[in-house]
Design an enzyme around this catalytic site. Structure first.
Site, PDB file in Angstrom:
ATOM      1  N   PHE A   1      88.300 -25.684  54.267  1.00  0.00           N
ATOM      2  CA  PHE A   1      87.006 -25.209  54.762  1.00  0.00           C
ATOM      3  C   PHE A   1      86.047 -26.347  55.104  1.00  0.00           C
ATOM      4  O   PHE A   1      84.887 -26.103  55.419  1.00  0.00           O
ATOM      5  CB  PHE A   1      86.341 -24.284  53.725  1.00  0.00           C
ATOM      6  CG  PHE A   1      86.737 -22.845  53.860  1.00  0.00           C
ATOM      7  CD1 PHE A   1      86.360 -22.124  54.986  1.00  0.00           C
ATOM      8  CD2 PHE A   1      87.480 -22.212  52.880  1.00  0.00           C
ATOM      9  CE1 PHE A   1      86.712 -20.784  55.120  1.00  0.00           C
ATOM     10  CE2 PHE A   1      87.843 -20.871  53.017  1.00  0.00           C
ATOM     11  CZ  PHE A   1      87.455 -20.159  54.134  1.00  0.00           C
TER      12      PHE A   1
ATOM     13  N   MET B   1      84.821 -22.677  43.201  1.00  0.00           N
ATOM     14  CA  MET B   1      84.523 -22.368  44.598  1.00  0.00           C
ATOM     15  C   MET B   1      83.736 -21.062  44.701  1.00  0.00           C
ATOM     16  O   MET B   1      82.816 -20.947  45.500  1.00  0.00           O
ATOM     17  CB  MET B   1      85.825 -22.271  45.403  1.00  0.00           C
ATOM     18  CG  MET B   1      86.543 -23.593  45.578  1.00  0.00           C
ATOM     19  SD  MET B   1      85.641 -24.765  46.645  1.00  0.00           S
ATOM     20  CE  MET B   1      86.108 -24.114  48.269  1.00  0.00           C
TER      21      MET B   1
ATOM     22  N   GLY C   1      84.859 -18.796  39.478  1.00  0.00           N
ATOM     23  CA  GLY C   1      85.513 -20.100  39.624  1.00  0.00           C
ATOM     24  C   GLY C   1      84.579 -21.108  40.271  1.00  0.00           C
ATOM     25  O   GLY C   1      83.458 -20.782  40.654  1.00  0.00           O
TER      26      GLY C   1
ATOM     27  N   HIS D   1      90.962 -42.513  48.087  1.00  0.00           N
ATOM     28  CA  HIS D   1      90.597 -41.506  47.087  1.00  0.00           C
ATOM     29  C   HIS D   1      90.340 -42.166  45.735  1.00  0.00           C
ATOM     30  O   HIS D   1      90.731 -43.303  45.494  1.00  0.00           O
ATOM     31  CB  HIS D   1      91.720 -40.475  46.938  1.00  0.00           C
ATOM     32  CG  HIS D   1      91.748 -39.454  48.037  1.00  0.00           C
ATOM     33  ND1 HIS D   1      92.330 -39.726  49.257  1.00  0.00           N
ATOM     34  CD2 HIS D   1      91.255 -38.183  48.117  1.00  0.00           C
ATOM     35  CE1 HIS D   1      92.205 -38.645  50.026  1.00  0.00           C
ATOM     36  NE2 HIS D   1      91.567 -37.709  49.366  1.00  0.00           N
ATOM     37  N   HIS D   2      89.716 -41.413  44.857  1.00  0.00           N
ATOM     38  CA  HIS D   2      89.528 -41.804  43.450  1.00  0.00           C
ATOM     39  C   HIS D   2      90.880 -42.151  42.831  1.00  0.00           C
ATOM     40  O   HIS D   2      91.927 -41.697  43.300  1.00  0.00           O
ATOM     41  CB  HIS D   2      88.891 -40.642  42.685  1.00  0.00           C
ATOM     42  CG  HIS D   2      89.686 -39.385  42.778  1.00  0.00           C
ATOM     43  ND1 HIS D   2      90.707 -39.077  41.908  1.00  0.00           N
ATOM     44  CD2 HIS D   2      89.662 -38.374  43.678  1.00  0.00           C
ATOM     45  CE1 HIS D   2      91.262 -37.936  42.255  1.00  0.00           C
ATOM     46  NE2 HIS D   2      90.640 -37.480  43.343  1.00  0.00           N
TER      47      HIS D   2
ATOM     48  N   THR E   1      95.836 -34.252  53.436  1.00  0.00           N
ATOM     49  CA  THR E   1      95.082 -34.283  54.694  1.00  0.00           C
ATOM     50  C   THR E   1      95.605 -35.371  55.622  1.00  0.00           C
ATOM     51  O   THR E   1      95.693 -35.178  56.838  1.00  0.00           O
ATOM     52  CB  THR E   1      93.577 -34.513  54.414  1.00  0.00           C
ATOM     53  OG1 THR E   1      93.100 -33.461  53.582  1.00  0.00           O
ATOM     54  CG2 THR E   1      92.766 -34.524  55.698  1.00  0.00           C
TER      55      THR E   1
ATOM     56  N   LYS F   1      94.062 -39.665  41.568  1.00  0.00           N
ATOM     57  CA  LYS F   1      94.882 -38.878  42.486  1.00  0.00           C
ATOM     58  C   LYS F   1      96.340 -39.297  42.355  1.00  0.00           C
ATOM     59  O   LYS F   1      96.652 -40.482  42.358  1.00  0.00           O
ATOM     60  CB  LYS F   1      94.401 -39.077  43.923  1.00  0.00           C
ATOM     61  CG  LYS F   1      95.114 -38.176  44.936  1.00  0.00           C
ATOM     62  CD  LYS F   1      94.461 -38.269  46.302  1.00  0.00           C
ATOM     63  CE  LYS F   1      95.194 -37.435  47.340  1.00  0.00           C
ATOM     64  NZ  LYS F   1      95.216 -35.995  47.019  1.00  0.00           N
TER      65      LYS F   1
END
Lengths: 254, 254, 254, 254
Positions: C117, C13, C11, C144-145, C155, C148
């Protein structure tokens, strides 16, 4: 529909230009040029390896993202054959630019040579120059990734040069200021101070900060990706259709 | 109700402290001290010209905004008489601080000596130090009014010192970087770069910028007015009531 | 050398995690797991398709970037077999976390489950919570872009929740303020105001702005690339070696 | 030397104007006007209580910081008597402005009526309008002290209006975006989003943020003190000397 040829279509900028043309319904890609291409077509568009074979083809605009040495010959060829050039390069001499301009005037053909296609960066410089007429106290902070070797950045120096055309030299800060650690007050450009930050994670950013009694004006440009140049190329392609000679610098089209 | 004495009540900081005490319903101003005062009371509060006359008065906290020379004697006097000192000065020697600390421990009396009462600035330094453990790539930009004589600012140097306690020296930027104009990369503090901007209109501002792969963290403090120090004084007055010895530095109360 | 297994290595990540391990000389990749893999090895590392075949292998840490459903079984399996789990997921229930924690305590084995993370984002939240103790006036701007879908961002809401644990509910702004256009004052979270900006070019950014008499404190995190998460994974891998039970949230390791 | 009359010299703006004139060696204050004044002179300058007494006085410019009702009569009077008006008000009707313009053209006399004398704010609006031609994706964040009652600010709405003249209405953000908490995406002005932050410590600040593929452009104005308006008044006084009719709005002089 504006019919477009792209020279140097395999490079990083050329590839982005191809995508830009495909994504705009008012543009049509009619040919691409690359002397070393093995294939004969790319996504349905004929590939040419010799520019001579493009003589007589029906096209309006010639986008060029090749090396400066080649680009000069290309631009001349494009004008002679009625293709309006849109060329991204910093490498032409003043003599070359003058010659290409004369040729375009003779042909009454629009065109654009631009060292910088980032509309945001070009606007920032224009705004900074205008603001400096009223706010002569100004400093520039540019922030880049930590692999950049030169400081200040070319754009910061260019911005300072543009400002200095409208702002009499003036030493920023109090006359008896002292640097407790050398370099704290940054680079001195006719009294303006330029500061260069280098950090991982950053891409390319610039702030021009003006201060006056009781107020401040800050102009900031953030460049995250080269794709941003394509807005300027797209604008150039459309604007050259309305011109009757070559212009140097995207700022003349904004 | 915490009963407060203010020494140096006529100065800029003292005046602000008087207002701060009046505006807080949990504080009561019981006396003010000024050796040159002509009046005997100020807004209903008795004015003293000799600290000896304050012996035996019922008070909890002694706020001191006098000169360092006087402040030392004041602080000693306050502790000896059971008034918890809250003192704003950068002028005490290490020996003096050690002596006052020992005296306070002996008396089991709380107290605070703080070179900086701006909670925001103190938090910024604390956060910067913590972040530097994980993000060793860091630069500092401080921006002040254009009458400031020293660069970098004392706060910027203090911040860099705090960071350097947790961050091994590391030269920021690429190893073969070149300053096209001297000073562009700022002041070098163990490889960290400090940049000082001086413009009219600005007051006192500081940014600590951390960069890492794919991310950035920026901490900024803006100081617009000295009144901001009073939040720290107020906090100090309340916190010293819970301590059994003197502390040096507001950060230990946050 | 810390010996590492990576589950979900194909994947986005997982791929980044593989690169991170290869680039750190103190880590060794000993196995990767993917139930659908056709190959038997990847850059010299054996590929397993069934976790049962990993029983008895010599490894210290189990990095898991699989789907929540699978990740739970994986984490349990890892602990039972003595591999310290480092798991990136927001999908575990409180019951599941409690069960895994008990299992790890029983085995006296370190581990980390982290919904986020990004060290910078986690530090930002920690700093914001601490600052809110002293500066209860706070607003959050997240940028944000423009693809979204949800606003405010997860967050931003998480940050507001953390702040609200130390800050009594307090309506930001003057009591009789009027929105001339609905929504101007943003989303209301216990009186804090949250503002969501959506623009092309942006990636993921957040500012927490504190204001007080005469000063301001601003904390900003910029996330440009997912690679930034890998600093947190790397930190987690090293820290779990020193723990004797599972922890939930990267903040406990900072 | 430009000879100046100031009407409303005792108000906050008038007082600042008096200081501005005294500090500029190229300006001379020849009279001040206040109907309620008790004194006959102010720092050596004659005080008038009736404007009729100013007929025939030798003066070039009439600075007016009185109430709108009075200011209209004043401006008319000034033009009729050959004094170039420099008037700071938002209160004139379109009819009044048209009438005063016609009168000034008839007299071939320069003049300025400006709702906003902050050069920085006026430049910000001009730059924002120009940038919006190329970057239609834009949001505005304005930040003010927490005693401000209206949101968005008048300047933010004015900026949005100016932008909307060159930018076709366009809904910012993805079409199916969802506000998890109402108001998160701010006020909607023809699809532009406006966000209002209110915090103690702040004064008056505005950011216009443009986003495009791979880049961003941010324009920010910080207003810390009303003294900033005086740069605009000073500019106006000098510029009206070169005009042959009234102009409305400082932007026409920049």
């Amino acid at each position: 529909m504006i019919k477009v040829i792209i020279a140097g279509f395999k490079g990083r900028m050329g590839t982005a230009a191809v995508n830009m043309v495909f994504e705009d319904d008012t543009l049509a890609l009619v040919a691409v040029l690359d002397p070393f291409a093995q294939e004969t077509s790319f996504k349905g568009v004929p590939i040419f390896t010799d520019k001579a074979d493009l003589v007589g083809i029906s096209a309006d605009v010639w986008i060029d993202f090749t090396q400066p040495s080649v680009a000069y010959e290309h631009t001349k060829f494009a004008i002679e054959n009625g293709f309006r050039p849109v060329v991204g390069t910093t490498g032409f001499s003043e003599t070359q630019i003058a010659e290409l301009l004369a040729l375009s005037e003779n042909k009454q053909l629009g065109g654009l040579i631009a060292p910088n296609f980032a509309i945001g960066a070009v606007l920032l410089m224009e705004f900074a120059q205008k603001a400096a007429k009223f706010f002569p106290d100004v400093e520039i902070i540019e922030l880049h990734h930590d692999k950049k070797k030169d400081a200040p950045s070319g754009t910061a120096i260019k911005t300072a040069e543009l400002i200095s055309k409208v702002r009499p030299a003036k030493r920023q800060g109090v006359s008896d200021e002292t640097e407790m650690i050398s370099g704290a007050r940054g680079a001195d450009f006719e009294g303006m101070r330029l500061h260069s930050v280098r950090l991982p994670g950053l891409v390319a950013h610039q702030e021009v900060i003006f201060g006056a009694n009781g107020e401040g004006l800050t102009l900031r440009h953030d460049s995250y990706d080269r794709i941003s140049f394509m807005s300027g190329v797209n604008l150039g392609v459309k604007k050259v259709m309305t011109l009757d000679k070559l212009v140097y610098g995207l700022e003349h089209l904004l």
